[in-house]
Design a protein around this motif. Structure first.
Motif, PDB file in Angstrom:
ATOM      1  N   ARG A  27       0.836  -1.207   0.000  1.00 27.85           N
ATOM      2  CA  ARG A  27       0.000   0.000   0.000  1.00 27.85           C
ATOM      3  C   ARG A  27       0.869   1.254   0.000  1.00 27.85           C
ATOM      4  NH1 ARG A  27      -4.843  -1.616   4.175  1.00 27.85           N
ATOM      5  NH2 ARG A  27      -6.238  -2.499   2.600  1.00 27.85           N
ATOM      6  N   MET A  28       1.965   1.216   0.748  1.00 23.81           N
ATOM      7  CA  MET A  28       2.880   2.340   0.780  1.00 23.81           C
ATOM      8  C   MET A  28       3.484   2.576  -0.619  1.00 23.81           C
ATOM      9  SD  MET A  28       6.692   2.440   2.079  1.00 23.81           S
ATOM     10  CE  MET A  28       6.629   0.824   1.420  1.00 23.81           C
ATOM     11  N   LEU A  29       3.804   1.496  -1.309  1.00 24.79           N
ATOM     12  CA  LEU A  29       4.356   1.598  -2.656  1.00 24.79           C
ATOM     13  C   LEU A  29       3.327   2.184  -3.615  1.00 24.79           C
ATOM     14  CD1 LEU A  29       6.594   1.065  -4.690  1.00 24.79           C
ATOM     15  CD2 LEU A  29       5.820  -1.302  -4.839  1.00 24.79           C
ATOM     16  N   LYS A  30       2.093   1.733  -3.511  1.00 22.97           N
ATOM     17  CA  LYS A  30       1.032   2.260  -4.375  1.00 22.97           C
ATOM     18  C   LYS A  30       0.842   3.754  -4.124  1.00 22.97           C
ATOM     19  CE  LYS A  30      -3.765   1.706  -5.705  1.00 22.97           C
ATOM     20  NZ  LYS A  30      -5.008   0.981  -5.542  1.00 22.97           N
ATOM     21  N   ALA A  31       0.873   4.166  -2.862  1.00 21.72           N
ATOM     22  CA  ALA A  31       0.745   5.586  -2.529  1.00 21.72           C
ATOM     23  C   ALA A  31       1.909   6.387  -3.111  1.00 21.72           C
ATOM     24  CB  ALA A  31       0.671   5.770  -1.029  1.00 21.72           C
ATOM     25  N   ALA A  32       3.113   5.824  -3.055  1.00 21.08           N
ATOM     26  CA  ALA A  32       4.288   6.507  -3.613  1.00 21.08           C
ATOM     27  C   ALA A  32       4.147   6.660  -5.128  1.00 21.08           C
ATOM     28  CB  ALA A  32       5.554   5.743  -3.267  1.00 21.08           C
ATOM     29  N   PHE A  33       3.613   5.634  -5.794  1.00 25.24           N
ATOM     30  CA  PHE A  33       3.358   5.733  -7.245  1.00 25.24           C
ATOM     31  C   PHE A  33       2.374   6.864  -7.531  1.00 25.24           C
ATOM     32  CE2 PHE A  33       4.205   0.943  -8.095  1.00 25.24           C
ATOM     33  CZ  PHE A  33       5.552   1.186  -8.273  1.00 25.24           C
ATOM     34  N   MET A  34       1.286   6.885  -6.770  1.00 26.58           N
ATOM     35  CA  MET A  34       0.264   7.911  -7.007  1.00 26.58           C
ATOM     36  C   MET A  34       0.818   9.310  -6.728  1.00 26.58           C
ATOM     37  SD  MET A  34      -3.361   6.104  -5.961  1.00 26.58           S
ATOM     38  CE  MET A  34      -3.151   6.268  -4.220  1.00 26.58           C
ATOM     39  N   ASN A  35       1.609   9.454  -5.672  1.00 24.56           N
ATOM     40  CA  ASN A  35       2.208  10.760  -5.378  1.00 24.56           C
ATOM     41  C   ASN A  35       3.112  11.223  -6.510  1.00 24.56           C
ATOM     42  OD1 ASN A  35       0.934  10.974  -2.908  1.00 24.56           O
ATOM     43  ND2 ASN A  35       2.662  10.152  -1.756  1.00 24.56           N
ATOM     44  N   ARG A  36       3.921  10.314  -7.037  1.00 22.75           N
ATOM     45  CA  ARG A  36       4.824  10.681  -8.131  1.00 22.75           C
ATOM     46  C   ARG A  36       4.033  11.009  -9.396  1.00 22.75           C
ATOM     47  NH1 ARG A  36      10.336   9.652  -8.813  1.00 22.75           N
ATOM     48  NH2 ARG A  36      10.310   9.914  -6.560  1.00 22.75           N
ATOM     49  N   GLU A  37       2.931  10.287  -9.638  1.00 22.39           N
ATOM     50  CA  GLU A  37       2.095  10.594 -10.806  1.00 22.39           C
ATOM     51  C   GLU A  37       1.494  11.985 -10.692  1.00 22.39           C
ATOM     52  OE1 GLU A  37      -0.745   7.422 -11.137  1.00 22.39           O
ATOM     53  OE2 GLU A  37       0.714   6.064 -12.044  1.00 22.39           O
ATOM     54  N   VAL A  38       1.038  12.352  -9.511  1.00 21.25           N
ATOM     55  CA  VAL A  38       0.480  13.685  -9.291  1.00 21.25           C
ATOM     56  C   VAL A  38       1.567  14.733  -9.501  1.00 21.25           C
ATOM     57  CG1 VAL A  38      -0.450  15.242  -7.519  1.00 21.25           C
ATOM     58  CG2 VAL A  38      -1.393  12.939  -7.781  1.00 21.25           C
ATOM     59  N   GLU A  39       2.750  14.435  -8.985  1.00 21.19           N
ATOM     60  CA  GLU A  39       3.891  15.334  -9.128  1.00 21.19           C
ATOM     61  C   GLU A  39       4.226  15.572 -10.599  1.00 21.19           C
ATOM     62  OE1 GLU A  39       8.252  14.373  -7.869  1.00 21.19           O
ATOM     63  OE2 GLU A  39       7.005  14.404  -6.057  1.00 21.19           O
ATOM     64  N   LYS A  40       4.236  14.492 -11.382  1.00 16.34           N
ATOM     65  CA  LYS A  40       4.592  14.576 -12.799  1.00 16.34           C
ATOM     66  C   LYS A  40       3.420  15.039 -13.663  1.00 16.34           C
ATOM     67  CE  LYS A  40       8.672  12.149 -12.926  1.00 16.34           C
ATOM     68  NZ  LYS A  40       9.869  12.632 -13.533  1.00 16.34           N
ATOM     69  N   GLY A  41       2.202  14.824 -13.179  1.00 16.14           N
ATOM     70  CA  GLY A  41       1.023  15.208 -13.951  1.00 16.14           C
ATOM     71  C   GLY A  41       0.671  14.213 -15.040  1.00 16.14           C
ATOM     72  N   ARG A  42       1.183  13.007 -14.941  1.00 15.69           N
ATOM     73  CA  ARG A  42       0.920  11.951 -15.931  1.00 15.69           C
ATOM     74  C   ARG A  42       1.231  10.601 -15.304  1.00 15.69           C
ATOM     75  NH1 ARG A  42       5.858  10.249 -17.200  1.00 15.69           N
ATOM     76  NH2 ARG A  42       7.575  11.713 -17.145  1.00 15.69           N
ATOM     77  N   ALA A  43       0.864   9.560 -16.035  1.00 20.39           N
ATOM     78  CA  ALA A  43       1.166   8.205 -15.563  1.00 20.39           C
ATOM     79  C   ALA A  43       2.668   7.956 -15.665  1.00 20.39           C
ATOM     80  CB  ALA A  43       0.404   7.183 -16.391  1.00 20.39           C
TER      81      ALA A  43
END
Length: 149
Positions: A27-43
């Motif tokens: 779950r922590m890894l999934k949250a880190a993925f989502m945070n980075r996606e928000v940061e980058k503005g894309r998948a």
């Protein structure tokens, strides 16, 4: 299969198996993925996803050092277990011989001769090993020994 999809599937499996020890780092890894996606503005692409996993593993290793210095072996063991789960999403680590060859090649290509050139050599080594699982501390020590620092 994309790393993010694999993580989502693993979260579902861990929930079904009621495996909290596996579920928490996933779950922590999934949250880190989502945070980075928000940061980058894309998948994220696969390489960026691997970088996220690698940064989480590095954070865990740093935490283990701190916990052991503080006499908290129980917390260090927890972090070690999380590293084992996270490393499953990384390519296998380079062995010592491949790492030494990469450092030798970088020293030769940069023409480095003294510890002053360490920054150039490190940059060349890490660029040459991009996309592979490499411990930066190990590379740093190897370069330092090679350049006599």
């Amino acid at each position: 299969m994309a790393i993010a999809e694999d993580v989502n599937r693993a979260i579902t499996d861990a929930m079904k198996a009621k495996d909290q020890a596996r579920l928490v780092p996933l779950r922590m890894l999934k949250a880190a993925f989502m945070n980075r996606e928000v940061e980058k503005g894309r998948a994220l692409d696969e390489n960026e996803s691997r970088q996220v996993v690698a940064s989480l593993v590095k954070q865990r290793r740093d935490s283990i050092d701190q916990f052991l210095k503080g006499g908290r072996k129980d917390l260090a063991d927890k972090e070690t277990a999380e590293i084992a789960i996270l490393e499953g999403y990384l390519p296998p680590a380079l062995d010592e011989a491949d790492l030494a060859r990469a450092v030798d090649a970088a020293v030769a290509s940069t023409g480095a001769t003294s510890p002053k050139d360490m920054c150039k050599v490190m940059k060349a080594v890490m660029a040459g090993l991009a996309g592979k699982t490499v411990d930066g501390k190990a590379v740093n020590e190897l370069v330092r020994r090679k350049l006599g620092g």
